[in-house]
Structures are given as C-alpha cells and as structure tokens.
Design a protein around this motif. Structure first.
Motif, mmCIF file in Angstrom:
data_model
loop_
_atom_site.group_PDB
_atom_site.id
_atom_site.type_symbol
_atom_site.label_atom_id
_atom_site.label_comp_id
_atom_site.label_asym_id
_atom_site.label_seq_id
_atom_site.Cartn_x
_atom_site.Cartn_y
_atom_site.Cartn_z
ATOM 1 N N MET A 1 0.812 -1.214 0.000
ATOM 2 C CA MET A 1 0.000 0.000 0.000
ATOM 3 C C MET A 1 0.848 1.268 0.000
ATOM 4 S SD MET A 1 -3.057 -1.074 -0.095
ATOM 5 C CE MET A 1 -3.899 0.455 0.207
ATOM 6 N N ALA A 2 2.190 1.141 0.206
ATOM 7 C CA ALA A 2 3.015 2.333 0.368
ATOM 8 C C ALA A 2 2.906 3.276 -0.823
ATOM 9 C CB ALA A 2 4.467 1.924 0.596
ATOM 10 N N ALA A 3 2.826 2.733 -2.028
ATOM 11 C CA ALA A 3 2.827 3.575 -3.230
ATOM 12 C C ALA A 3 1.549 4.368 -3.386
ATOM 13 C CB ALA A 3 3.061 2.708 -4.468
ATOM 14 N N THR A 4 0.512 4.067 -2.627
ATOM 15 C CA THR A 4 -0.765 4.773 -2.779
ATOM 16 C C THR A 4 -1.048 5.724 -1.628
ATOM 17 O OG1 THR A 4 -1.999 3.005 -1.673
ATOM 18 C CG2 THR A 4 -1.743 2.848 -4.066
ATOM 19 N N ARG A 5 -0.183 5.823 -0.646
ATOM 20 C CA ARG A 5 -0.418 6.703 0.498
ATOM 21 C C ARG A 5 0.126 8.099 0.205
ATOM 22 N NH1 ARG A 5 -2.062 3.630 4.787
ATOM 23 N NH2 ARG A 5 -1.395 1.448 4.783
ATOM 24 N N LEU A 6 -0.742 9.096 0.271
ATOM 25 C CA LEU A 6 -0.345 10.459 -0.039
ATOM 26 C C LEU A 6 0.824 10.910 0.831
ATOM 27 C CD1 LEU A 6 -0.856 13.110 -1.564
ATOM 28 C CD2 LEU A 6 -2.578 13.670 0.178
ATOM 29 N N ALA A 7 0.800 10.561 2.097
ATOM 30 C CA ALA A 7 1.833 11.022 3.020
ATOM 31 C C ALA A 7 3.218 10.488 2.672
ATOM 32 C CB ALA A 7 1.474 10.622 4.448
ATOM 33 N N GLU A 8 3.280 9.423 1.884
ATOM 34 C CA GLU A 8 4.561 8.809 1.554
ATOM 35 C C GLU A 8 5.036 9.158 0.145
ATOM 36 O OE1 GLU A 8 4.047 4.662 2.298
ATOM 37 O OE2 GLU A 8 3.506 4.969 4.399
ATOM 38 N N LEU A 9 4.267 9.973 -0.573
ATOM 39 C CA LEU A 9 4.646 10.370 -1.923
ATOM 40 C C LEU A 9 5.401 11.696 -1.910
ATOM 41 C CD1 LEU A 9 1.281 9.542 -3.749
ATOM 42 C CD2 LEU A 9 3.331 8.113 -3.608
ATOM 43 N N THR A 10 6.044 12.012 -3.001
ATOM 44 C CA THR A 10 6.630 13.325 -3.215
ATOM 45 C C THR A 10 5.843 14.021 -4.314
ATOM 46 O OG1 THR A 10 8.176 12.575 -4.928
ATOM 47 C CG2 THR A 10 8.901 12.411 -2.622
ATOM 48 N N TRP A 11 6.047 15.344 -4.452
ATOM 49 C CA TRP A 11 5.223 16.036 -5.449
ATOM 50 C C TRP A 11 5.472 15.551 -6.877
ATOM 51 C CZ3 TRP A 11 7.117 18.786 -9.491
ATOM 52 C CH2 TRP A 11 8.388 19.352 -9.388
ATOM 53 N N PRO A 12 6.723 15.174 -7.278
ATOM 54 C CA PRO A 12 6.871 14.657 -8.645
ATOM 55 C C PRO A 12 6.097 13.363 -8.885
ATOM 56 C CG PRO A 12 8.994 15.359 -7.781
ATOM 57 C CD PRO A 12 8.045 15.350 -6.628
ATOM 58 N N ASP A 13 5.830 12.599 -7.792
ATOM 59 C CA ASP A 13 5.057 11.365 -7.960
ATOM 60 C C ASP A 13 3.634 11.640 -8.433
ATOM 61 O OD1 ASP A 13 7.173 9.771 -7.010
ATOM 62 O OD2 ASP A 13 6.567 10.096 -4.927
ATOM 63 N N LEU A 14 3.168 12.855 -8.218
ATOM 64 C CA LEU A 14 1.786 13.206 -8.552
ATOM 65 C C LEU A 14 1.676 14.117 -9.771
ATOM 66 C CD1 LEU A 14 0.719 13.770 -4.877
ATOM 67 C CD2 LEU A 14 -0.267 12.037 -6.388
ATOM 68 N N GLU A 15 2.794 14.515 -10.317
ATOM 69 C CA GLU A 15 2.755 15.396 -11.476
ATOM 70 C C GLU A 15 2.203 14.642 -12.685
ATOM 71 O OE1 GLU A 15 5.484 19.104 -12.809
ATOM 72 O OE2 GLU A 15 6.515 17.190 -12.513
ATOM 73 N N ASP A 16 1.404 15.342 -13.482
ATOM 74 C CA ASP A 16 0.785 14.767 -14.680
ATOM 75 C C ASP A 16 -0.190 13.636 -14.347
ATOM 76 O OD1 ASP A 16 2.299 16.499 -16.319
ATOM 77 O OD2 ASP A 16 4.007 15.103 -16.238
ATOM 78 N N ARG A 17 -0.745 13.660 -13.147
ATOM 79 C CA ARG A 17 -1.774 12.696 -12.741
ATOM 80 C C ARG A 17 -2.989 13.468 -12.244
ATOM 81 N NH1 ARG A 17 0.936 8.787 -8.400
ATOM 82 N NH2 ARG A 17 -1.261 8.150 -8.200
ATOM 83 N N ARG A 18 -4.150 12.841 -12.303
ATOM 84 C CA ARG A 18 -5.372 13.393 -11.721
ATOM 85 C C ARG A 18 -6.054 12.262 -10.955
ATOM 86 N NH1 ARG A 18 -6.385 18.577 -11.200
ATOM 87 N NH2 ARG A 18 -8.594 18.377 -11.740
ATOM 88 N N PRO A 19 -5.437 11.801 -9.858
ATOM 89 C CA PRO A 19 -5.943 10.605 -9.194
ATOM 90 C C PRO A 19 -7.258 10.845 -8.452
ATOM 91 C CG PRO A 19 -4.233 11.594 -7.878
ATOM 92 C CD PRO A 19 -4.271 12.362 -9.171
ATOM 93 N N LEU A 20 -7.946 9.757 -8.186
ATOM 94 C CA LEU A 20 -9.015 9.745 -7.200
ATOM 95 C C LEU A 20 -8.358 9.663 -5.829
ATOM 96 C CD1 LEU A 20 -11.903 9.174 -5.997
ATOM 97 C CD2 LEU A 20 -11.461 6.754 -6.521
ATOM 98 N N VAL A 21 -8.759 10.542 -4.910
ATOM 99 C CA VAL A 21 -8.235 10.505 -3.547
ATOM 100 C C VAL A 21 -9.333 10.054 -2.594
ATOM 101 C CG1 VAL A 21 -7.219 11.842 -1.666
ATOM 102 C CG2 VAL A 21 -6.557 12.310 -4.038
ATOM 103 N N LEU A 22 -9.035 9.062 -1.784
ATOM 104 C CA LEU A 22 -9.937 8.602 -0.736
ATOM 105 C C LEU A 22 -9.439 9.133 0.596
ATOM 106 C CD1 LEU A 22 -10.919 6.770 -3.024
ATOM 107 C CD2 LEU A 22 -11.182 4.930 -1.345
#
Length: 254
Positions: A1-22
């Motif tokens: 689950m580590a790759a899906t936890r917002l607290a464990e990501l960096t901002w480049p991990d989310l660039e060019d994405r529009r994820p669903l956030v729970l």
C-alpha cells in the motif's frame, strides 16, 4: 500500500496525474468501556485500504489521504476521552481540504466511519459539488447492525487491533434500533441513554466476523467507486447488483 499513500509520496510522484483521492474520516470518541477511542477512524482507514487494493488491481489511479481523526461527536461528550470539533468546524475542514486537494486531484471521496459526522460532511460535499468539484462521501455501513460499540464494532476491532480490545470490560447496552432511541439520544445524549456508552450487545463478537464485515464493506466501496453514482446529498451509491447481506455493521450512530 506504500505507493498509494499520499503522506509517503513526493510532489513529482503526482505530477501529470489526476488521481481519485480517498480520505478516511473518523472520530475520537468513547466506544464503551472495552473499545479504543479511535475505533471509527480505524474502521474507515481499514475499509479504505482494502477498497484501494481492489481498485488498484483494476488499474484505477487512486491515492489514500491521511485520515482525519476528529469529527462531530457532541453526543458522546458526556464521556471522558471524547474530542468533538462540531458540525460547523467539520464542514469548513472538509470544504477547505476539498478545495485545496482538487487543485491537483481529479476526484475526492470521503470514507466516513462515524454517523455523527454526516450533517457537516454532507453539507461540505454538496457545497463543493455546487462549486463544480467532483466530490462524494460514503458511509462504512452494512444493513442489520447494532449502533455503537456492540457486536459489530467489537468484531471489527478484534480483527484490526485485538490487543486494544478489553473484552473483560464489555457490557451490553440498549439493543433497540437507533431510530427508536433517537428522541432520547437527542434529549439526553448517549450517556443519558446508556451509562456504559454501548448501544447494542458485544456478546458473540469475533475477529472472523470482523474480517467478513471489512471485506463486504470494501467490496461495496470499490463497486461504488467503479459506478460513481452520486446522490443529491453527495452520497456515493452502492450499485444494486452488489449483495447486501443482513449482517452487523459499523452503525450510523457509531
């Protein structure tokens, strides 16, 4: 689950994405003499994680936000340990989180573990939707449950954190459906109706039952996300095709 936890990501991990956030939403409130104060948060987090595992396997771009551990729990303030922020503060909190988060995310779903949060939560979600944002909320419930700190939540916590459960302290409270107790709950609060804080009966609870409840709720949540049908009150619907067994649940009054 580590790759899906917002607290464990960096901002480049989310660039060019529009994820669903729970976003799991719980409470810090009494759960009888035998269950921990974070029961609602623990359940919301566990259901979210299990649903995200299912959605991730489908290829859905989904992220879990850090849980909100305080909610609107004024009905439980007769007991030490309860910390309530009230409905207006909760509404403002969800509103501002939604506005900020949806600058980079595509959708937001609040997974609610405490029924007392619903008025403020629903107001926030409908307001955000009125601003054109794709937001919904979903309750951790299943049909046929006792309301609070009874067999349902005791089984769930025996599955999630058995060491935190004090079974020797467990006692039964009023077992009538919440709708029949509502007038007294409003007038007298939970402590006036149940001196132990329990609404239901923990007898017979077990971790195996809790596992089944978690899996059913996760299935329903994942199917709801796949269909993404949102009511006028902002609630994410569970498709009719999903089985709805009559089992204990994490109740609306939890």
């Amino acid at each position: 689950m580590a790759a899906t936890r917002l607290a464990e990501l960096t901002w480049p991990d989310l660039e060019d994405r529009r994820p669903l956030v729970l976003l799991p939403l719980g409470s810090c409130e009494q759960h009888g003499p035998h269950l921990p104060l974070d029961t609602d948060t623990a359940v919301a987090r566990a259901v979210t994680e299990r649903a995200v595992a299912r959605l991730g396997a489908d290829g859905t771009d989904v992220v879990i936000a850090p849980p909100l551990t305080y909610g609107a729990s004024g009905e439980h303030e007769g007991f030490p340990g309860t910390v309530s922020i009230g409905h207006e503060a909760l509404r403002l909190l969800i509103t501002e989180i939604g506005r900020s988060l949806l600058r980079w995310a595509g959708r937001l779903l609040v997974v609610n573990g405490h029924g007392g949060n619903v008025p403020g939560l629903a107001d926030a979600v409908t307001g955000l939707r009125g601003e054109g944002r794709d937001v919904a909320w979903w309750p951790c419930t299943l049909p046929g449950a006792d309301a609070h700190a009874g067999r349902t939540e005791t089984s769930l916590m025996l599955r999630l954190r058995p060491a935190a459960v004090r079974p020797e302290r467990a006692v039964a409270g009023p077992t009538e459906p919440v709708r029949l107790l509502m007038d007294r709950l409003i007038a007298e609060s939970v402590r006036g109706v149940s001196p132990s804080g329990v609404l239901g009966d923990p007898a017979g609870a077990g971790g195996a039952e809790g596992h089944g409840l978690l899996e059913r709720m996760a299935d329903r949540l994942a199917d709801g996300v796949r269909a993404w049908q949102v009511s006028e009150q902002g609630r994410l619907s569970t498709p009719a095709s999903v089985p709805r067994p009559v089992v204990a649940r994490s109740g609306e009054a939890s």
